[in-house]
Design a protein around this motif. Structure first.
Motif, PDB file in Angstrom:
ATOM      1  N   SER A 541      -3.629   2.413  11.769  1.00  0.00           N
ATOM      2  CA  SER A 541      -2.619   2.804  12.756  1.00  0.00           C
ATOM      3  C   SER A 541      -1.591   1.707  12.969  1.00  0.00           C
ATOM      4  CB  SER A 541      -3.295   3.161  14.085  1.00  0.00           C
ATOM      5  OG  SER A 541      -4.084   2.076  14.542  1.00  0.00           O
ATOM      6  N   THR A 570      -8.260   4.461  13.862  1.00  0.00           N
ATOM      7  CA  THR A 570      -7.501   5.624  13.395  1.00  0.00           C
ATOM      8  C   THR A 570      -6.699   5.237  12.158  1.00  0.00           C
ATOM      9  OG1 THR A 570      -7.343   6.532  15.635  1.00  0.00           O
ATOM     10  CG2 THR A 570      -5.751   7.344  14.006  1.00  0.00           C
ATOM     11  N   SER A 601      -4.285  12.509   9.951  1.00  0.00           N
ATOM     12  CA  SER A 601      -4.683  11.323  10.689  1.00  0.00           C
ATOM     13  C   SER A 601      -6.170  11.438  11.007  1.00  0.00           C
ATOM     14  CB  SER A 601      -3.869  11.189  11.984  1.00  0.00           C
ATOM     15  OG  SER A 601      -4.253  10.045  12.714  1.00  0.00           O
TER      16      SER A 601
END
Length: 621
Positions: A541, A570, A601
């Motif tokens: 991320s 993530t 994602s």
């Protein structure tokens, strides 16, 4: 403890895996006082090189270790010295022979050497024979000083009896020996000699000259005891086997060119488990064989050398059912420490009925069946292995990779942990529908501890009919496009704790490592097929590059397991775009990725995270 007992231990090792479970094999073998690995290391007090695995018996075997398991040779430093002042000269004069000195008996175009000593031969013998028949203790030296020897009825050089015969190729000389296409024996019960140079005793050949041997009847050079080639430039052409030492065949150095309709180099004593082996220490060998290029009924051990090998006409050829045309073949084991190998074989390129250990070397392999095949265990500890053509690239019941740079192209499975039927690729037809191999029952394991494996497979990329343990290294798989196969296929479990595993291919049978793993994995099955070369980019991320990979084939499934993945983090998966870094095998470092489309994602809530449907038996314990 002999090799046959170790072969039994190999079977015990597989049984241990079945009893204690795939995740406990390494622990059992390294910690148990009676563990198989410990037992193997203690054999005859050998010094074993340490590698990062105790799970594969024989993974730490070197050529020196293997030599210690075999019978001693007749090699002696005294074999390579002789007194020029004590030489008996034998002159070959077309259809007659003259000799000056004791220990020889001449009868027309046949000379019989009856005593130990040194005998120098020169000239041309159009139709005759040199016979060594010495019952006394001591070696017989035959110095070939520019000879052209032929026979229309038998072998030009026949050693009937001697302690040992040493053939010396005089410096700077060219020597030629050719036998008859049909032999005439004294009685119907006789079948020896049967080679142009034939010895019933130990035989050594060395020197700074050259020797051409033509075996029109059967073999070119054969010894019923041990055969050592220490040096020289030797060319052997044979109607059957090129160079054969029944008890053992040792090549210390030299230049060997062998063309044989049967096997190229051969050792075939089946009566003693410590004999029937081939040892190559160094040299330059060019072998073209209709059968196996290098074949031993026991061990093949190679320390170094340069090899150009063709068997059965090469990888584009088909051989008859039941025939064998392997590049390097051993009934017990193959151990290779180094060397440069170019192998083009209609059958397996490197094959052992028990086990193979590759510690180093450079291999360029094209095979009509398997690239490297062992029935029991196969350990790769180093080297550069490029399998450009195969039915299955690497196959064995237990495969351990501790190091090396391995590239595999296969028409079926790339790496196969299974018990395959010999000649399975040829039985199915090379290039035929993948996934149709036949297997015997058993317990199978793949241990990946280090090194690099890059696979381009039409069948399964990594296929283990058992379990996988990965602790390190890099595995990159460009897998199948057919839905009936997968880039990864295992039946037991896949526990990963280290290393990088990236596999792309079809989605129908896609799998990921199982949930007993300590390293995190993501498996994404896309809704549509992506074209070859479409970049796969996984980043955190915060924009940190985890993996950027350019698959060489179309794909619909993406598996990534990396030590860079963390629980609760993530990650974004992008497809397409461009990259400014440099790629090795499609894998980019310092990528400079941009311009792709985010596909998904993922937040890693468990050790294995999947996106998209399809797939096979993934995430099982």
């Amino acid at each position: 403890m002999g090799k046959r007992q170790i072969a039994l231990l190999l079977s015990i090792a597989v049984l241990v895996g079945a009893l204690v479970g795939w995740g406990k094999v390494a622990e059992t073998m390294s910690s148990s006082p009676s563990g198989v690995a410990e037992t193997f290391n203690a054999v005859q007090g050998l010094t074993i090189v340490s590698y990062d695995s105790s799970a594969s018996v024989g993974a730490d075997t070197t050529v020196i270790d293997a030599i210690a398991e075999n019978a001693d040779t007749h090699d002696s430093a005294e074999d390579y010295t002789w007194q020029e002042g004590d030489v008996v000269a034998i002159s070959l004069n077309g259809d007659s022979i003259t000799a000056a000195g004791t220990g020889v008996r001449v009868d027309g175009s046949t000379v019989t050497i009856t005593a130990p000593g040194t005998y120098s031969l020169s000239g041309t013998l159009t139709d005759g024979q040199i016979v060594v028949d010495s019952a006394a203790d001591g070696d017989v030296y035959l110095v070939l000083d520019g000879v052209d020897m032929r026979s229309s009825t038998s072998a030009p050089i026949f050693v009937a009896d001697a302690d040992e015969v040493v053939i010396v190729l005089a410096p700077g000389t060219e020597n030629y020996v050719a036998d008859a296409a049909t032999y005439i024996y004294a009685s119907a019960e006789e079948d020896e000699p049967n080679a142009a140079i034939f010895s019933k005793s130990d035989l050594t050949i060395y020197g700074e000259g050259s020797l051409v041997v033509v075996g029109n009847y059967n073999d070119a050079i054969a010894s019923k005891d041990g055969l050592i080639i220490a040096s020289g430039n030797i060319t052997a052409t044979a109607a059957d086997d090129g160079i054969r030492g029944k008890d053992y065949l040792i090549v210390k150095d030299g230049v060997l060119t062998v063309t044989a309709q049967g096997d190229g180099l051969k050792s075939d004593n089946e009566e003693d488990a410590t004999l029937g082996y081939i040892l190559i220490e160094n040299g330059s060998l060019n072998i073209a064989a209709g059968g196996d290029a290098i074949q031993a009924v026991s061990d093949v051990m190679i320390a170094d050398g340069e090899f150009v090998i063709s068997a059965g006409g090469g990888s584009n050829s088909r051989i008859a059912s039941g025939a064998s045309a392997k590049g390097i073949k051993a009934t017990v084991r193959v151990v290779i420490d180094g060397g440069t190998f170019t192998i083009d074989a209609a059958d397996d390129a490197i094959h052992a009925n028990d086990n193979i250990t590759l510690n180093g070397g450079s291999f360029a392999i094209a095979s009509g069946d398997d690239g490297v095949h062992a029935d029991a265990t196969l350990a790769i500890n180093g080297g550069d292995i490029d399998i450009s053509r195969s039915y299955e690239g690497i196959e064995s019941a237990v495969i351990t990779v501790n190091g090396g740079d391995i590239h595999i192209v296969s028409s079926d499975d790339g790496l196969n942990g299974a018990g395959g039927v010999d000649g399975s690729g040829m039985a199915q037809g090379f290039g035929g529908r993948p996934g149709q191999n036949s297997f015997v029952g058993g317990n199978y394991f793949f241990y990946m501890n280090g090194g690099r494996i890059v696979i381009d497979a039409a069948g399964d990329g990594v296929d283990v009919n058992g379990s996988i343990v990965m602790t390190g290294g890099v595995v990159l798989v460009n897998g199948p496009t057919e839905q009936m196969n997968g880039a990864l296929d295992y039946d037991g479990g896949f526990q990963i704790s280290g290393g990088l595993f990236v596999a792309v291919g079809s989605a129908g049978m896609a799998q990921a490592p199982d949930t007993s793993s300590t390293q995190y994995s993501v498996l994404v099955n896309t809704t549509s097929t992506q074209q070859a070369g479409t970049l796969v980019h996984l980043q955190s991320s915060s924009g940190e590059d985890i993996v950027t990979f350019a698959p060489s084939k179309a794909y619909q499934s993406i598996l990534i397991s990396s030590p860079e993945l963390s629980s609760g983090e993530t990650y974004q998966l992008y497809l397409g775009g461009s990259v400014g870094g440099e790629a090795v095998d499609g894998l980019y470092t310092d990528a400079g990725y941009s311009g792709g489309t985010q596909y998904t994602s993922l937040t890693l809530a468990s050790v294995v995270t999947q996106v998209g449907g399809g797939g096979g038996r993934m995430m099982r314990r």
